[in-house]
Write an enzyme that holds these catalytic residues in place. Structure first.
Site, PDB file in Angstrom:
ATOM      1  N   HIS A 105       0.835  -1.203   0.000  1.00 33.95           N
ATOM      2  CA  HIS A 105       0.000   0.000   0.000  1.00 33.95           C
ATOM      3  C   HIS A 105       0.873   1.258   0.000  1.00 33.95           C
ATOM      4  O   HIS A 105       0.606   2.199  -0.765  1.00 33.95           O
ATOM      5  CB  HIS A 105      -0.910  -0.002   1.234  1.00 33.95           C
ATOM      6  CG  HIS A 105      -1.701   1.258   1.403  1.00 33.95           C
ATOM      7  ND1 HIS A 105      -2.944   1.447   0.820  1.00 33.95           N
ATOM      8  CD2 HIS A 105      -1.443   2.402   2.087  1.00 33.95           C
ATOM      9  CE1 HIS A 105      -3.407   2.637   1.137  1.00 33.95           C
ATOM     10  NE2 HIS A 105      -2.514   3.239   1.910  1.00 33.95           N
ATOM     11  N   GLU A 106       1.898   1.273   0.839  1.00 30.64           N
ATOM     12  CA  GLU A 106       2.780   2.449   0.880  1.00 30.64           C
ATOM     13  C   GLU A 106       3.547   2.609  -0.434  1.00 30.64           C
ATOM     14  O   GLU A 106       3.761   3.727  -0.904  1.00 30.64           O
ATOM     15  CB  GLU A 106       3.746   2.351   2.060  1.00 30.64           C
ATOM     16  CG  GLU A 106       3.066   2.287   3.422  1.00 30.64           C
ATOM     17  CD  GLU A 106       2.062   3.404   3.648  1.00 30.64           C
ATOM     18  OE1 GLU A 106       2.272   4.505   3.102  1.00 30.64           O
ATOM     19  OE2 GLU A 106       1.073   3.178   4.363  1.00 30.64           O
ATOM     20  N   HIS A 109       1.440   4.345  -2.868  1.00 28.44           N
ATOM     21  CA  HIS A 109       1.496   5.799  -2.784  1.00 28.44           C
ATOM     22  C   HIS A 109       2.685   6.328  -3.589  1.00 28.44           C
ATOM     23  O   HIS A 109       2.573   7.363  -4.270  1.00 28.44           O
ATOM     24  CB  HIS A 109       1.635   6.246  -1.327  1.00 28.44           C
ATOM     25  CG  HIS A 109       0.348   6.250  -0.570  1.00 28.44           C
ATOM     26  ND1 HIS A 109      -0.773   6.916  -1.017  1.00 28.44           N
ATOM     27  CD2 HIS A 109       0.009   5.668   0.607  1.00 28.44           C
ATOM     28  CE1 HIS A 109      -1.757   6.749  -0.137  1.00 28.44           C
ATOM     29  NE2 HIS A 109      -1.311   5.988   0.852  1.00 28.44           N
TER      30      HIS A 109
END
Length: 234
Positions: A105-106, A109
């Protein structure tokens, strides 16, 4: 001072603030429950969070982003200024389903920044005024009510509205980062289909905390509007 009395014994606290707290507590409990469950399940490939982040970066062709360990629990984040993905101690070296999902998920980003994802640009532009709004708006409104400065009340409400808008725009940013993560995990084969299902549950639970934050902020904004309206009538 009647304004101070009205604020201290404001019935809108029961109508807006308590429901917001309950919603936030439920959302936080959900993400911690999902994290605890899937942080105890080791993935079959033995892939750590740090390795998963690197694989997702490679999947999207993102270069120049490093992955570092950071202290704390669920403190994972991407720092676009320093081009660093920081993973918490329970994610960086952990080879669990939860760790892969969170790290991916990071990295999702980071992929957004590399692609020039429009909502994240809008969110960054709003950040300075939203930060002021979330920190000072209630004090500005309170001072405006106490000293009968209607313009200060309006300024406080406008500032807090910007903070609410910031959180609303954060929703598509977070959901898109999770979508990036799931796509990379699936197509790069980082987890099995069954493991990916568990990882999705962790990401969905985390996303609900942002939804809860938006609802809580909207309720707080409604409270400010109700207080200002009642003050004008008084």
């Amino acid at each position: 001072m009647p304004g101070l009395y009205m604020w201290a014994f404001d019935p809108t606290y029961l109508i807006f603030v308590i429901p917001a707290l309950v919603i936030s507590i439920i959302a936080q409990a959900g993400v911690h429950s999902a994290y605890r469950k899937y942080s105890s399940v080791r993935n079959r490939r033995g892939m750590t969070g740090a390795e998963a982040a690197q694989r997702v970066l490679q999947f999207y062709g993102v270069s120049g982003v490093s992955v570092e360990r950071v202290g704390g629990n669920l403190t994972d984040h991407f720092d676009p200024r320093r081009h660093v993905i920081r993973l918490s101690e329970g994610v960086y070296d952990s080879a669990t389903i939860a760790a892969v999902g969170i790290a991916a998920h990071e990295a999702g980003h980071a992929a957004q920044y590399a692609k020039g994802y429009v909502p994240i640009k809008i969110r960054n532009a709003l950040y300075p005024i939203a930060n002021i709004g979330s920190t000072l708006s209630f004090y500005i409104v309170l001072i405006g009510i106490l000293f009968s400065y209607g313009f200060l009340v309006n300024i406080g409400i406008i500032l807090f509205s910007c903070a609410v808008l910031f959180q609303i725009i954060t929703l598509p940013v977070e959901f898109n980062a999770s979508s990036n993560a799931v796509r990379a995990i699936d197509e790069a084969g980082l987890l099995t289909e069954e493991e990916l299902t568990g990882s999705k549950k962790v990401l969905r639970a985390a996303a609900m905390t942002y939804v809860a934050a938006v609802v809580a902020s909207l309720l707080s904004l409604l409270r400010l509007l109700a207080i200002a309206r009642r003050n004008n009538r008084g």
